[in-house]
Design an enzyme around this catalytic site. Structure first.
Site, PDB file in Angstrom:
ATOM      1  N   ASP A 193       0.860  -1.177   0.000  1.00  0.00           N
ATOM      2  CA  ASP A 193       0.000   0.000   0.000  1.00  0.00           C
ATOM      3  C   ASP A 193       0.898   1.229   0.000  1.00  0.00           C
ATOM      4  O   ASP A 193       1.756   1.389   0.877  1.00  0.00           O
ATOM      5  CB  ASP A 193      -0.911   0.011   1.230  1.00  0.00           C
ATOM      6  N   GLU A 285      -1.810  -1.600  -5.740  1.00  0.00           N
ATOM      7  CA  GLU A 285      -3.013  -0.960  -6.246  1.00  0.00           C
ATOM      8  C   GLU A 285      -2.750  -0.325  -7.603  1.00  0.00           C
ATOM      9  O   GLU A 285      -1.667   0.202  -7.857  1.00  0.00           O
ATOM     10  CB  GLU A 285      -3.487   0.122  -5.277  1.00  0.00           C
ATOM     11  N   ASP A 380      -2.647   1.554   7.055  1.00  0.00           N
ATOM     12  CA  ASP A 380      -1.894   1.172   5.854  1.00  0.00           C
ATOM     13  C   ASP A 380      -1.612  -0.323   5.825  1.00  0.00           C
ATOM     14  O   ASP A 380      -1.649  -0.957   4.763  1.00  0.00           O
ATOM     15  CB  ASP A 380      -0.591   1.969   5.798  1.00  0.00           C
TER      16      ASP A 380
END
Length: 441
Positions: A193, A285, A380
């Site tokens: 992340d 992501e 996170d």
């Protein structure tokens, strides 16, 4: 079977004042040739396009008629044409914007030396090397690492490109190396992340941090120079260009920012090398950074809200350069037989990694507290666990400690119906997060 790895190695040049002046002259000539090509190529709209042969003949004639254009070597002039045509091809393929005119101040000067045989690279000692630049002579450069094709290093150098930035002239060696096809590496999987408080939060807790890119005194000097530049800009006559003092202040600001950029680039290279060597599957992501860093200023009719706060967030995101981090990690994983897997970013920071319940209220800053099961942890880290779970579900490697496939229906149900709780766990059943930790251990 093998593969050819094309890499670029950048080294800093050490030039005399005469050599710097000669290279500056070549750089300005290359920029002017680009502008002449663009003006001639776009004259008459899309109905008239000169051929490659006509353009090459026009460049040869221009180098005979214009004395200062002849300062640019013939090979470098041909490379300007190839780069210009490649820019149009990238635009037509949808990879970049159309070519534009290059300004004298904002554009970065560059000169190509495409013929590797004329470089004659030689190492002088532990710190210095030497190469030949056309119409400049023998030039020294910092030997900050080995070069393929020089000495006993395998590979070969295919050309060089001289580039000038705020810190001076540099040389970028284009190299080619023959490498065997990497075998798939069944290493551990990890989810990443990307954020601001934690630059790279990993699902196994091995977070990657860094300090400020500028030291305290450097940051203080940068702030002082920016305020000085603002005062000098306000003091100028309206409609007049920037003064020499203001340009000098801008140059000092650019040097400090270039120093911060180099430190960030060095950290990114070292960090991505460590991650690529340790993990076999990296899930990240698929962020739309351009949309995320868009200004919130709005329009006159519909002004934005929290504009200053959003601008500070945009600066922080752009300062991390997350897009370059993923690019570096992707090619380093491919060289080592690993895999880079992008997943959608929607809902990864609002869903609980333990029970799958999704609720925006669960996240408060950097703390995540699930409103369904009560799991508490770093936001996170929770997002990194969700990213890893999404990647394993796509990749087909999501097997828990008891050998059952992870239930995808629970994830879908919690995603589409955030108000409904996830499947209740039986007594003594491990949570998905604990199951992942046990399988990775």
């Amino acid at each position: 079977m093998g593969m050819k790895a094309h890499r670029s190695y950048v080294r800093r040049l050490s030039l005399s004042p005469e050599q710097t002046a000669e290279l500056d002259q070549q750089g300005h000539a290359a920029r002017a040739l680009w502008n002449l090509l663009h003006e001639w190529w776009t004259w008459g709209g899309c109905t008239r396009r000169p051929t490659m042969r006509q353009t090459d003949e026009a460049i040869r004639q221009a180098r005979k008629d214009i004395p200062w254009l002849a300062d640019l070597p013939a090979q470098a002039a041909q490379q300007v044409l190839k780069t210009y045509l490649r820019a149009w091809k990238n635009f037509f393929d949808g990879h970049a914007r159309p070519p534009e005119f290059k300004g004298r101040v904002r554009s970065r000067m560059s000169v190509d030396n495409p013929q590797a045989s004329k470089l004659r690279i030689r190492r002088l000692n532990r710190r210095w090397g030497e190469l030949t630049v056309i119409k400049v002579g023998r030039v020294r450069f910092r030997w900050s690492g080995s070069l393929p094709g020089v000495g006993r290093e395998p590979g070969r150098i295919t050309g060089a490109r001289l580039v000038k930035d705020t810190l001076g002239w540099h040389v970028a060696f284009r190299t080619e190396q023959d490498r065997p096809d990497p075998e798939p590496r069944p290493g551990p999987a990890v989810g990443i992340d990307r954020g601001i408080h934690v630059p790279l939060a990993l699902s196994d807790g091995n977070d990657q941090h860094h300090g400020p890119w500028l030291r305290a005194k450097e940051a203080e000097r940068l702030l002082r120079l920016e305020r000085k530049a603002a005062r000098q800009w306000r003091a100028r006559m309206r409609g007049q260009p920037a003064s020499n003092r203001l340009r000098r202040t801008y140059d000092q600001i650019a040097k400090l920012r270039a120093r911060a950029k180099r430190r960030r680039y060095d950290w990114q290279h070292k960090t991505t090398t460590t991650i690529a060597a340790k993990y076999g599957l990296v899930v990240a992501e698929n962020l739309r950074l351009t949309s995320m860093t868009r200004s919130a200023k709005g329009t006159v009719d519909y002004p934005g809200k929290n504009v200053r706060r959003k601008s500070g967030l945009n600066r922080a995101l752009l300062g991390e350069a997350h897009g370059r981090t993923i690019e570096l990690l992707e090619y380093k994983l491919a060289e080592r037989g690993g895999q880079m897997l992008p997943v959608p970013a929607a809902g990864t920071s609002q869903k609980c990694s333990a029970c799958g319940h999704r609720d925006p209220v669960s996240r408060a800053g950097i703390k995540f507290s699930c409103t369904s099961c009560g799991w508490v942890g770093h936001a996170d880290t929770n997002a990194a666990l969700n990213i890893l779970a999404a990647g394993l579900a796509v990749n087909g490697r999501g097997v828990d400690t008891v050998g059952r496939r992870r239930e995808a229906s629970t994830t879908r149900r919690s995603a589409y119906h955030p108000g409904k709780p996830a499947r209740p766990r039986a007594a003594g059943e491990a949570t998905p997060a604990l199951a992942r930790e046990g399988s990775e251990a």
